[in-house]
Design a protein around this motif. Structure first.
Motif, PDB file in Angstrom:
ATOM      1  N   ASP A  89       8.379 -15.942 -12.467  1.00  0.00           N
ATOM      2  CA  ASP A  89       7.029 -15.381 -12.480  1.00  0.00           C
ATOM      3  C   ASP A  89       6.857 -14.395 -11.331  1.00  0.00           C
ATOM      4  O   ASP A  89       6.347 -14.752 -10.265  1.00  0.00           O
ATOM      5  CB  ASP A  89       5.983 -16.491 -12.348  1.00  0.00           C
ATOM      6  N   CYS A  90       7.279 -13.184 -11.529  1.00  0.00           N
ATOM      7  CA  CYS A  90       7.157 -12.198 -10.470  1.00  0.00           C
ATOM      8  C   CYS A  90       7.038 -10.800 -11.078  1.00  0.00           C
ATOM      9  O   CYS A  90       7.061 -10.637 -12.289  1.00  0.00           O
ATOM     10  CB  CYS A  90       8.330 -12.266  -9.515  1.00  0.00           C
ATOM     11  N   VAL A  91       6.912  -9.834 -10.241  1.00  0.00           N
ATOM     12  CA  VAL A  91       6.854  -8.454 -10.702  1.00  0.00           C
ATOM     13  C   VAL A  91       8.137  -7.748 -10.313  1.00  0.00           C
ATOM     14  O   VAL A  91       8.851  -8.181  -9.418  1.00  0.00           O
ATOM     15  CB  VAL A  91       5.632  -7.700 -10.122  1.00  0.00           C
ATOM     16  N   GLU A  92       8.413  -6.666 -11.002  1.00  0.00           N
ATOM     17  CA  GLU A  92       9.557  -5.824 -10.687  1.00  0.00           C
ATOM     18  C   GLU A  92       9.036  -4.436 -10.353  1.00  0.00           C
ATOM     19  O   GLU A  92       8.016  -4.005 -10.882  1.00  0.00           O
ATOM     20  CB  GLU A  92      10.505  -5.737 -11.878  1.00  0.00           C
ATOM     21  N   VAL A  93       9.757  -3.760  -9.491  1.00  0.00           N
ATOM     22  CA  VAL A  93       9.378  -2.412  -9.065  1.00  0.00           C
ATOM     23  C   VAL A  93      10.524  -1.462  -9.372  1.00  0.00           C
ATOM     24  O   VAL A  93      11.690  -1.781  -9.138  1.00  0.00           O
ATOM     25  CB  VAL A  93       9.068  -2.387  -7.548  1.00  0.00           C
ATOM     26  N   GLY A  94      10.186  -0.302  -9.908  1.00  0.00           N
ATOM     27  CA  GLY A  94      11.176   0.731 -10.192  1.00  0.00           C
ATOM     28  C   GLY A  94      10.731   2.048  -9.578  1.00  0.00           C
ATOM     29  O   GLY A  94       9.548   2.255  -9.299  1.00  0.00           O
ATOM     30  N   ARG A  95      11.670   2.930  -9.347  1.00  0.00           N
ATOM     31  CA  ARG A  95      11.345   4.268  -8.850  1.00  0.00           C
ATOM     32  C   ARG A  95      10.854   5.114 -10.009  1.00  0.00           C
ATOM     33  O   ARG A  95      11.420   5.080 -11.100  1.00  0.00           O
ATOM     34  CB  ARG A  95      12.577   4.915  -8.216  1.00  0.00           C
ATOM     35  N   CYS A  96       9.821   5.886  -9.755  1.00  0.00           N
ATOM     36  CA  CYS A  96       9.267   6.757 -10.787  1.00  0.00           C
ATOM     37  C   CYS A  96       8.792   8.038 -10.106  1.00  0.00           C
ATOM     38  O   CYS A  96       7.713   8.057  -9.504  1.00  0.00           O
ATOM     39  CB  CYS A  96       8.122   6.048 -11.496  1.00  0.00           C
TER      40      CYS A  96
END
Length: 65
Positions: free
Chosen positions: A20-27
Motif C-alpha cells: 500500500d504505497c505510491v510510486e513516483v516517476g520522472r515526467c
C-alpha cells in the motif's frame, strides 16, 4: 504541464515489504505519482518546482505526525 509519459517508476526503499504505497516517476521537469496497487488507474503530475518544494518539506519534517 508536460504531456510526456512518466519513466523510471519507483517506490521508497522503506516500503519494500508493503504493497500500500505510491510510486513516483520522472515526467519532464516534474514528477508523476500513482497508486502502486492500482497502476492502471492512472497518475497525476506535478511541476518540477512544486515537487522540489514538496520534497524539501518532507525532508524538513513538515508532514511528520
Amino acid at each position: 504541464m508536460s504531456t510526456a509519459q512518466p519513466v523510471g517508476w519507483r517506490k521508497s526503499s522503506r516500503s519494500a515489504q508493503v504493497t500500500d504505497c505510491v510510486e513516483v516517476g520522472r515526467c519532464g521537469d516534474g514528477a508523476a505519482v500513482r497508486d502502486s496497487k492500482h497502476r492502471a488507474a492512472g497518475f497525476f503530475t506535478v511541476p518540477g518546482a512544486q515537487w522540489r518544494l514538496f520534497i524539501a518539506g518532507v525532508r524538513a519534517g513538515r508532514f511528520d505526525c
